[in-house]
Design a protein around this motif. Structure first.
Motif, short mmCIF file in Angstrom:
data_model
loop_
_atom_site.label_atom_id
_atom_site.label_comp_id
_atom_site.label_asym_id
_atom_site.label_seq_id
_atom_site.Cartn_x
_atom_site.Cartn_y
_atom_site.Cartn_z
N CYS A 1 -6.97 8.18 -3.48
CA CYS A 1 -5.99 8.93 -4.28
C CYS A 1 -6.70 9.96 -5.16
O CYS A 1 -6.80 9.80 -6.38
N SER B 1 2.11 10.75 2.77
CA SER B 1 1.04 9.93 2.22
C SER B 1 0.22 9.26 3.32
O SER B 1 -1.02 9.26 3.29
N LEU C 1 0.03 7.46 -3.67
CA LEU C 1 -0.06 8.85 -3.26
C LEU C 1 1.33 9.44 -3.04
O LEU C 1 1.61 10.58 -3.43
N SER C 2 2.23 8.67 -2.42
CA SER C 2 3.59 9.17 -2.20
C SER C 2 4.28 9.46 -3.53
O SER C 2 5.00 10.46 -3.66
#
Length: 381
Positions: A71, A106, A301-302
């Motif tokens: 990330c 992601s 990440l999403s």
């Protein structure tokens, strides 16, 4: 190379060829022999793959180290650019399969850095090496056979069929059998193409895969939550799902707005780390990749792709991942004292977690199911 090492290498290559001939006899009799010759001509034993298999980042890094490696700001920034570039088909995919576009983005970003790093291993060689190794022979032989069938069906030259060291292919790193079962020709050009520069079929195929396994588009993957001081950590046991209203009644904050949404509470780094409310979609992502570090990274990440920034998480510094030999010793020690882990394979799974919780409860420790410093010290490890 010393004469001794050279001899060992030659012996390995001869043994590998013998195995490959046996594989051909068992699996490939129905195919055109000339085509089989073409497919297997370039197959080589790749010993470096076995080292990669042994040292997978999802299992060799601590949870925080893995997430911090994945990330990154660069991955977030590039993901937002790629999202803008492919927003129209992503909306169509989300409407068709119910999988939120940031989740797909992601996975794409983590698997291949949005298509930039798709792997350069010849897939037949990678899968042959892993099958020959023998630790998961049936699995990798099945995947090798599927890869050959794909190449035969779509007339793909074997030298162009490249992927990761594990034989995963394309933008979203599908294994060959996953491609056979879930690949989607979303752009309707007559071929489910997960390899080209256009990622649409690969993104749609991943959405179809997640939907097939039960993805619920009405739910988020999870939320970071704050637990009250009085929280009973036995409630973080696997598969214990309750509605949001129940967790809210217990004093948790940071929960989803939908009071009826079902979910669990997890503390992946134990009592000293952050806590999360997770929906059933979290378990669906674990079917894609069972490592909790991977699944959390996909979720975080999403979320960053939606908000423009990552959540700030306070990870404990005193924890570290156990080596496989250390996990085997832990499992043996627990089993010897009556907390059966159902085997000592060196992998942390639900049986080991339940055994840890049982030991913690019997010995007055917080039953978070995590092999943290206090547990290891109590067991003399």
């Amino acid at each position: 190379m010393t004469p001794k090492r050279k001899g060992v290498k030659l012996q390995s290559e001869r043994t590998f060829r013998n195995w490959l001939n046996g594989f051909r006899a068992r699996y490939l009799n129905e195919l055109d022999p000339k085509r089989v010759d073409d497919f297997l001509f370039l197959v080589r034993f790749l010993p470096d793959i076995l080292q990669k298999y042994k040292n997978q980042a999802e299992f060799s890094l601590s949870l925080s180290d893995y997430i911090n490696r994945v990330c990154t700001e660069d991955r977030l920034s590039l993901g937002q650019k790629r999202y803008d570039e492919w927003s129209k088909p992503l909306k169509e995919i989300e409407k068709t399969y119910g999988v939120q576009a940031p989740i797909l983005m992601s996975i794409w970003g983590i698997e291949t850095y949005y298509g930039q790093i798709r792997g350069d291993y010849q897939v037949f060689s990678a899968l042959s090496t892993l099958a020959f190794d023998g630790r998961r022979r049936t699995f990798f032989e099945t995947e090798l056979f599927a890869a050959i069938k794909i190449a035969d069906q779509y007339n793909v030259p074997s030298k162009t069929l490249t992927g990761s060291w594990a034989g995963a292919m394309g933008h979203m790193q599908f294994m060959p059998t996953t491609y056979q079962e879930h690949a989607i020709d979303f752009d309707r050009d007559g071929f489910a193409d997960i390899w080209s520069e256009n990622p649409i079929d690969a993104l749609a195929s991943t959405a179809a895969y997640l939907a097939y396994h039960g993805w619920d588009g009405s739910l988020p993957w999870g939320h970071k939550v704050t637990l009250p001081k009085s929280f009973e950590y036995e409630l973080t046991a696997p598969k214990l799902q309750k509605p949001v209203s129940y967790w809210e009644y217990l004093g948790l904050s940071g929960l989803p707005e939908d009071k009826h949404a079902m979910g669990s509470i997890i503390v992946p780094n134990g009592v000293s780390g952050p806590a999360f409310w997770v929906s059933g979609n979290f378990d669906v992502l674990k079917i894609y990749n069972k490592a909790i570090s991977y699944v959390l990274s996909v979720g975080l990440l999403s979320q960053g792709l939606k908000t423009g920034e990552y959540l700030q998480l306070d990870w404990p510094r005193e924890t570290r991942p156990l080596k496989r030999s250390e996990m085997q010793l832990l499992q043996k020690r627990l089993s010897d004292i009556g907390c059966d882990t159902k085997g000592c394979d060196g992998f942390f799974g639900p049986n080991t977690e339940f055994a840890i919780r049982r030991f913690q409860k019997k010995n007055g420790l917080i039953a978070d199911g995590y092999p943290g410093p206090n547990l290891l010290a109590r067991l003399g490890l």
